[in-house]
Design a protein around this motif. Structure first.
Motif, PDB file in Angstrom:
ATOM      1  N   ARG A 187    -146.103 -16.339 -19.706  1.00  0.00           N
ATOM      2  CA  ARG A 187    -145.377 -15.351 -18.917  1.00  0.00           C
ATOM      3  C   ARG A 187    -145.433 -13.979 -19.586  1.00  0.00           C
ATOM      4  O   ARG A 187    -145.635 -12.945 -18.924  1.00  0.00           O
ATOM      5  CB  ARG A 187    -143.935 -15.811 -18.719  1.00  0.00           C
ATOM      6  CG  ARG A 187    -143.827 -16.951 -17.701  1.00  0.00           C
ATOM      7  CD  ARG A 187    -142.653 -17.878 -17.944  1.00  0.00           C
ATOM      8  NE  ARG A 187    -141.348 -17.267 -17.747  1.00  0.00           N
ATOM      9  CZ  ARG A 187    -140.202 -17.936 -17.888  1.00  0.00           C
ATOM     10  NH1 ARG A 187    -140.222 -19.226 -18.207  1.00  0.00           N
ATOM     11  NH2 ARG A 187    -139.065 -17.336 -17.694  1.00  0.00           N
ATOM     12  N   TYR A 188    -145.313 -13.966 -20.903  1.00  0.00           N
ATOM     13  CA  TYR A 188    -145.405 -12.708 -21.652  1.00  0.00           C
ATOM     14  C   TYR A 188    -146.817 -12.121 -21.540  1.00  0.00           C
ATOM     15  O   TYR A 188    -146.990 -10.926 -21.264  1.00  0.00           O
ATOM     16  CB  TYR A 188    -145.039 -12.966 -23.111  1.00  0.00           C
ATOM     17  CG  TYR A 188    -145.144 -11.749 -24.001  1.00  0.00           C
ATOM     18  CD1 TYR A 188    -144.126 -10.802 -24.027  1.00  0.00           C
ATOM     19  CD2 TYR A 188    -146.258 -11.555 -24.805  1.00  0.00           C
ATOM     20  CE1 TYR A 188    -144.215  -9.679 -24.838  1.00  0.00           C
ATOM     21  CE2 TYR A 188    -146.365 -10.433 -25.620  1.00  0.00           C
ATOM     22  CZ  TYR A 188    -145.340  -9.504 -25.639  1.00  0.00           C
ATOM     23  OH  TYR A 188    -145.437  -8.387 -26.449  1.00  0.00           O
ATOM     24  N   ALA A 189    -147.836 -12.953 -21.742  1.00  0.00           N
ATOM     25  CA  ALA A 189    -149.225 -12.481 -21.683  1.00  0.00           C
ATOM     26  C   ALA A 189    -149.582 -11.978 -20.284  1.00  0.00           C
ATOM     27  O   ALA A 189    -150.240 -10.938 -20.137  1.00  0.00           O
ATOM     28  CB  ALA A 189    -150.171 -13.595 -22.101  1.00  0.00           C
ATOM     29  N   ALA A 190    -149.160 -12.696 -19.257  1.00  0.00           N
ATOM     30  CA  ALA A 190    -149.491 -12.298 -17.889  1.00  0.00           C
ATOM     31  C   ALA A 190    -148.868 -10.953 -17.537  1.00  0.00           C
ATOM     32  O   ALA A 190    -149.502 -10.112 -16.874  1.00  0.00           O
ATOM     33  CB  ALA A 190    -149.033 -13.374 -16.908  1.00  0.00           C
ATOM     34  N   ARG A 191    -147.638 -10.717 -17.972  1.00  0.00           N
ATOM     35  CA  ARG A 191    -146.998  -9.429 -17.701  1.00  0.00           C
ATOM     36  C   ARG A 191    -147.755  -8.283 -18.360  1.00  0.00           C
ATOM     37  O   ARG A 191    -147.967  -7.228 -17.759  1.00  0.00           O
ATOM     38  CB  ARG A 191    -145.537  -9.443 -18.177  1.00  0.00           C
ATOM     39  CG  ARG A 191    -144.593 -10.213 -17.267  1.00  0.00           C
ATOM     40  CD  ARG A 191    -143.141  -9.875 -17.580  1.00  0.00           C
ATOM     41  NE  ARG A 191    -142.797 -10.182 -18.962  1.00  0.00           N
ATOM     42  CZ  ARG A 191    -142.352 -11.383 -19.373  1.00  0.00           C
ATOM     43  NH1 ARG A 191    -142.201 -12.364 -18.498  1.00  0.00           N
ATOM     44  NH2 ARG A 191    -142.037 -11.591 -20.627  1.00  0.00           N
ATOM     45  N   ARG A 192    -148.182  -8.478 -19.607  1.00  0.00           N
ATOM     46  CA  ARG A 192    -148.922  -7.421 -20.311  1.00  0.00           C
ATOM     47  C   ARG A 192    -150.258  -7.141 -19.630  1.00  0.00           C
ATOM     48  O   ARG A 192    -150.663  -5.984 -19.477  1.00  0.00           O
ATOM     49  CB  ARG A 192    -149.143  -7.831 -21.771  1.00  0.00           C
ATOM     50  CG  ARG A 192    -147.897  -7.737 -22.631  1.00  0.00           C
ATOM     51  CD  ARG A 192    -148.184  -8.240 -24.038  1.00  0.00           C
ATOM     52  NE  ARG A 192    -149.178  -7.428 -24.700  1.00  0.00           N
ATOM     53  CZ  ARG A 192    -148.917  -6.420 -25.539  1.00  0.00           C
ATOM     54  NH1 ARG A 192    -147.646  -6.085 -25.781  1.00  0.00           N
ATOM     55  NH2 ARG A 192    -149.882  -5.748 -26.127  1.00  0.00           N
TER      56      ARG A 192
END
Length: 346
Positions: free
Chosen positions: A166-171
């Protein structure tokens, strides 16, 4: 699209099943988790970073610290269904991303696999197999004359609710970098025994054509399932062509999730149980962020009796077929990431 099959045949002489087995054996010595086995997790992360660097990739550790996130539990034996909610007050972890020097990453395809395991399981299939396939993909792509626009992502805390993804996808969404994502989830377990492939309750009614294809070979668990959505019809077709070009050909079954990207698709998964099973890995975080994605899997507990157990050990995997998964993934990532006029020629 014959170029993806030609690329598979070009890469095949450099693929090594013994190397994948070594990777799985190095990773699956015990549980790996920031919360339950932090020393083992750091050791596994360091191994992955060394292997990527040795293959010529530039690695970047992206730490994250999140608070009050809804996720799931990583207790032994759980089935990772979305209804197993848990509120995490604070989680601190890190993803490892890697890119080849000289590649154009304004348009990149992400190949991802999660590194963590549930409690008490060494996680050979779930998910050292996916990480090993990612590492072999790295070695294969590093040998191409022109560095492809591919980003490798070793993701954290999948078992806690796709937290790292979720963190990687947002970035990646903010930077508008990712045109697609390939998720490697439990890709090493295969069986030619009749009846070895199970299906979730309600699956045959929801996906009759896929169920018929599984039944047509006696419910043998000898295939890789490719889960995708309409936006990744082309990518799923590429992967299937690439898998067919391996020697021997790797059997592949494709399943199109009918839901749209974003919150509506996630809500539909909660309402329709057979669809909820299609959200059980990091690709779902990319779907929810509006990034096209597909998941490759050997279907976890619907085939593997060792799923989330202490018996999920390296000797239970099929390394020849796992090598074919890595080959098909490498060829698909390169072909998908390149504009049509720049598709790589072997």
């Amino acid at each position: 699209m014959t170029e993806v099959a030609e690329l598979v045949r070009t890469l095949a002489p450099r693929a090594d099943p013994l190397r994948l087995r070594r990777d799985v054996e190095r990773l699956a010595t015990g549980p790996r988790s920031r919360t339950r086995a932090p020393v083992a997790m750091l050791r596994a992360e360091a191994y992955v970073a060394r292997e990527l660097a040795a293959a010529g990739w530039r690695t970047e550790r992206q730490p994250f610290d999140v608070r009050c996130r809804v996720g799931s539990t990583d207790r032994r034996g759980h089935r990772a269904l979305p209804l197993e909610f848990r509120l995490h007050r604070r989680l601190t972890g890190a993803n490892v991303l890697a890119r080849l020097p000289g590649a154009d990453h304004r348009r990149t395809v992400v190949v991802g696999a999660h590194l963590d395991t549930v409690d008490a399981s060494p996680g050979a299939d779930d998910n050292a197999s996916g990480v090993a396939a990612l590492l072999e993909t790295a070695r294969l792509l590093a040998g191409l004359p022109r560095p492809p626009a591919v980003t490798l992502a070793v993701l954290d805390m999948e078992e806690l609710g796709l937290i790292g993804a979720r963190y990687a996808a947002r970035r990646l969404r903010r930077g508008r970098q990712a045109v697609g994502m390939i998720c490697l989830e439990s890709v090493g377990c295969f069986s030619t025994e009749p009846g070895s492939q199970l299906m979730p309750m309600g699956f045959e009614a929801a996906f009759p054509e896929v169920a018929a294809e599984v039944r047509s070979t006696g419910r043998r668990g000898d295939f890789t399932l490719v889960v995708h959505r309409r936006a990744t019809d082309g990518a799923a077709s590429l992967w299937r062509r690439a898998a067919h070009a391996t020697d021997p050909p790797l059997r592949c079954v494709t399943l199109r999730d009918p839901r749209p990207h974003g919150p509506l698709g996630a809500l539909a998964g909660l309402a329709v149980p057979p669809l909820a099973h299609l959200d059980r890995s990091d690709h779902a975080a990319f779907w929810n962020a509006g990034i096209p994605a597909l998941m490759l899997t050997s279907t976890a507990n619907f085939r593997n009796p060792h799923y989330h157990q202490p018996t999920d050990t390296p000797e239970t995997l099929d390394y020849e077929r796992l090598t074919a998964v890595a080959l098909a993934t490498a060829a698909t990532a390169v072909t998908w990431s390149a504009p049509a006029r720049e598709r790589p020629q072997p």
